[in-house]
Write a protein that holds these residues in place. Structure first.
Motif, short mmCIF file in Angstrom:
data_model
loop_
_atom_site.label_atom_id
_atom_site.label_comp_id
_atom_site.label_asym_id
_atom_site.label_seq_id
_atom_site.Cartn_x
_atom_site.Cartn_y
_atom_site.Cartn_z
N ALA A 1 -7.82 -3.35 8.99
CA ALA A 1 -7.49 -2.69 7.72
C ALA A 1 -7.94 -3.51 6.52
O ALA A 1 -8.55 -2.97 5.61
N HIS A 2 -7.67 -4.83 6.53
CA HIS A 2 -8.05 -5.54 5.31
C HIS A 2 -9.54 -5.80 5.22
O HIS A 2 -10.08 -6.02 4.15
N MET B 1 -11.66 -3.41 6.01
CA MET B 1 -12.28 -2.12 5.74
C MET B 1 -11.76 -1.43 4.47
O MET B 1 -12.50 -0.71 3.82
N ASN B 2 -10.48 -1.60 4.14
CA ASN B 2 -9.93 -0.85 3.00
C ASN B 2 -8.69 -1.53 2.45
O ASN B 2 -7.67 -1.65 3.13
N LYS B 3 -8.77 -1.96 1.21
CA LYS B 3 -7.68 -2.74 0.63
C LYS B 3 -6.37 -1.96 0.54
O LYS B 3 -5.31 -2.45 0.93
N GLU B 4 -6.45 -0.73 0.02
CA GLU B 4 -5.20 0.04 -0.14
C GLU B 4 -4.54 0.31 1.20
O GLU B 4 -3.32 0.30 1.32
N LEU B 5 -5.37 0.55 2.21
CA LEU B 5 -4.83 0.78 3.55
C LEU B 5 -4.12 -0.47 4.06
O LEU B 5 -3.04 -0.40 4.65
N SER C 1 -0.80 -0.53 2.40
CA SER C 1 0.09 0.61 2.62
C SER C 1 0.73 0.59 4.01
O SER C 1 1.91 0.93 4.16
N LEU C 2 -0.04 0.20 5.03
CA LEU C 2 0.53 0.21 6.38
C LEU C 2 1.70 -0.78 6.49
O LEU C 2 2.79 -0.39 6.95
N ARG D 1 1.55 2.55 -6.95
CA ARG D 1 0.48 3.26 -6.25
C ARG D 1 0.75 3.30 -4.74
O ARG D 1 0.65 4.34 -4.11
N ILE E 1 1.51 6.34 -2.10
CA ILE E 1 0.72 6.59 -0.88
C ILE E 1 1.63 6.74 0.34
O ILE E 1 1.44 7.62 1.17
#
Lengths: 191, 303
Positions: free
Chosen positions: B47-48, B50-54, B57-58, B101, B105
């Motif tokens: 996750a980190h 590939m996508n910061k918000e993901l 959020s997880l 934010r 999500i």
């Protein structure tokens, strides 16, 4: 553009984008090389971490493309040794996360890193569909994506006899909630 | 006593031995765990990368569920999950815009009130004080305590132990009778998330750790992370092929070692699930490093 905080014009260099998205300033690096000395995989990278920083500092598009096409950004383990020892506290692992994501967005992923990206994608898919990592499913999915059918096959019997491999995924109750997270997160960088 | 627990995906699968030893140890000390209800994967390295918000959020969903359920302390035995949860909590507490934010999500409020504990902190807080009367069989072996990356780094956020030469695990191991050695790879990376996609890199890095521990005279490597364990134990075949050597040193979880010392059986702590057999000889004496094994043979050099 190092005093970017007081300007409103957009710094379109890669370092500018890094700064805008991560609040990290590549110009702080004074090339002491501690990060490269401590990095466990520096010798296997095409450019050691300190060189990535130097190339970022130049703002030269040729170097920027080299960074985004590098193997380094994918080989980085996020072990955090570099930031631990950096006298200027340049958070290289956070920069690497941004550079990887930018490399995907610009379709510049190094061919040698395709397997690593496939693995991450398989991993995230597993979470998206079940909420948790389903290890057996992950390995099968990764093998389909990477065509590495026989790698690790010898580990399977040992894992099964030790009760370490489950064949049925666990799906959490709030799976909708989790798949919503995947839909809602932004795939773009900050404009 | 009931405490919150976030087991994470590994403990449910390939790190079943770790899971068993954590639960068996808790039971021996009358501790009951309450799992974070309906927990999800923390997103780990994938996750980190590939996508910061993901990646925020997880873990935020997990922490929000723990808060909703009133779990003040949450023990996170996996060092990788521990790091993701602790870093997320830190980032969201220091950035209100990001916190809003992420709350949006995950569709849940996130307050950031959970006390996130790694397994050593758990042992320190709930077990160490009660150890003395409970030790029935000293764990009197020479050990190399291996912390890896995520237990101590990033130190600025985790604020846990010394980042270059941590001692917390060594202190606990000495308390149960072990001789914890000074060695060079305490906080070096095992290769972590590249285990499947770049196995040769893992063989190289994990091999160096095993080699140093072996030639310093350690009889076991003590770990507190399922990723370190799977790289040093399950990948031993690959490591030995890569280094053209036959390293036999077992890799033991901290919770397994304490478990044995307080009278749990090898089966109860999950030894039979290891790939590298744990054959610790019965010993009566205090552990001392045999000078003969300390010399590293000349022919073993990096591949």
């Amino acid at each position: 553009m190092s005093s970017g905080a007081h300007h409103h014009e957009v710094d379109n260099s890669l370092a500018g984008k890094v700064r805008h998205n991560t609040q990290l300033n590549a110009q702080r690096c004074y090339q002491c090389g501690k990060c490269s000395a401590g990095c466990p995989l520096a010798a296997d990278m095409d450019y050691p971490p300190s060189m990535i920083l130097r190339m970022l500092q130049t703002g030269d598009p040729v170097f920027e493309e080299k960074i985004l096409r590098s193997y380094t950004i994918w080989l980085c383990l996020s072990c955090e040794m570099c930031i631990q020892r950096c006298p200027m506290e340049v958070d290289i692992p956070v920069m690497m996360d941004y550079l990887r994501q930018e490399s995907i967005r610009r379709k510049m992923v190094n061919p040698k890193a395709k397997n690593i990206v496939s693995f991450h994608k398989s991993f995230l898919d597993s979470i998206k569909y079940t909420g948790r990592l389903f290890e057996f499913g992950l390995v099968v999915d990764y093998k389909m994506r990477s065509w590495k059918m026989f790698q690790d096959i010898t580990l399977m019997p040992g894992m099964i006899s030790r009760g370490k491999l489950h064949f049925i995924p666990e799906r959490i109750k709030g799976i909708k909630n989790v798949s919503n997270i995947f839909t809602k997160v932004s795939k773009e960088d900050k404009k | 006593m009931k405490i919150g627990l976030y087991p994470g995906c590994s403990l449910n699968g390939s790190a079943r031995d770790y899971n068993e030893s954590v639960f068996a140890l808790a039971k021996a000390f009358d501790i009951e765990f309450e799992q974070v209800p309906d927990w999800n994967c923390c997103g780990a390295t994938a996750a980190h990368n590939m996508n910061k918000e993901l990646s925020l959020s997880l873990p935020a969903r997990i922490l929000a569920l723990a808060e909703k359920h009133g779990l003040a302390d949450v023990v996170v035995p996996c060092a990788a999950c521990y790091s993701r949860l602790a870093v997320t909590q830190h980032e969201l507490l220091h950035d209100p815009v990001l916190r809003n934010r992420v709350s949006e999500i995950i569709g849940m409020e996130f307050k950031g009130t959970t006390n996130i504990m790694n397994v050593i902190q758990f042992v320190d807080k709930f077990i160490v004080d009660k150890l003395e009367g409970k030790i029935t069989k000293k764990f009197n072996y020479n050990v190399a305590c291996y912390y890896g990356c995520l237990m101590v780094r990033p130190a600025k956020i985790l604020k846990y132990d010394r980042p270059e030469d941590p001692q917390s695990m060594d202190v606990v191991m000495r308390k149960i009778g072990a001789n914890s050695l000074d060695w060079g790879y305490k906080v070096e990376c095992c290769g972590a998330g590249l285990s499947v996609s770049k196995t040769d890199m893992v063989s190289k890095l994990s091999g160096k750790i095993i080699e140093d521990a072996t030639y310093r005279g350690a009889e076991a490597i003590i770990v507190a992370c399922p990723m370190c364990h799977s790289n040093l134990d399950m990948r031993r075949g690959d490591i030995n092929n890569y280094w053209k050597n036959k390293f036999t040193i077992p890799v033991i979880y901290l919770t397994q070692a304490i478990g044995l010392a307080v009278g749990l059986t090898e089966k109860e702590v999950g030894f039979k699930r290891h790939f590298v057999a744990v054959n610790l000889p019965e010993k009566k004496d205090e552990p001392v490093v045999d000078k003969k094994v300390k010399e590293k043979p000349k022919e073993v050099t990096s591949a």
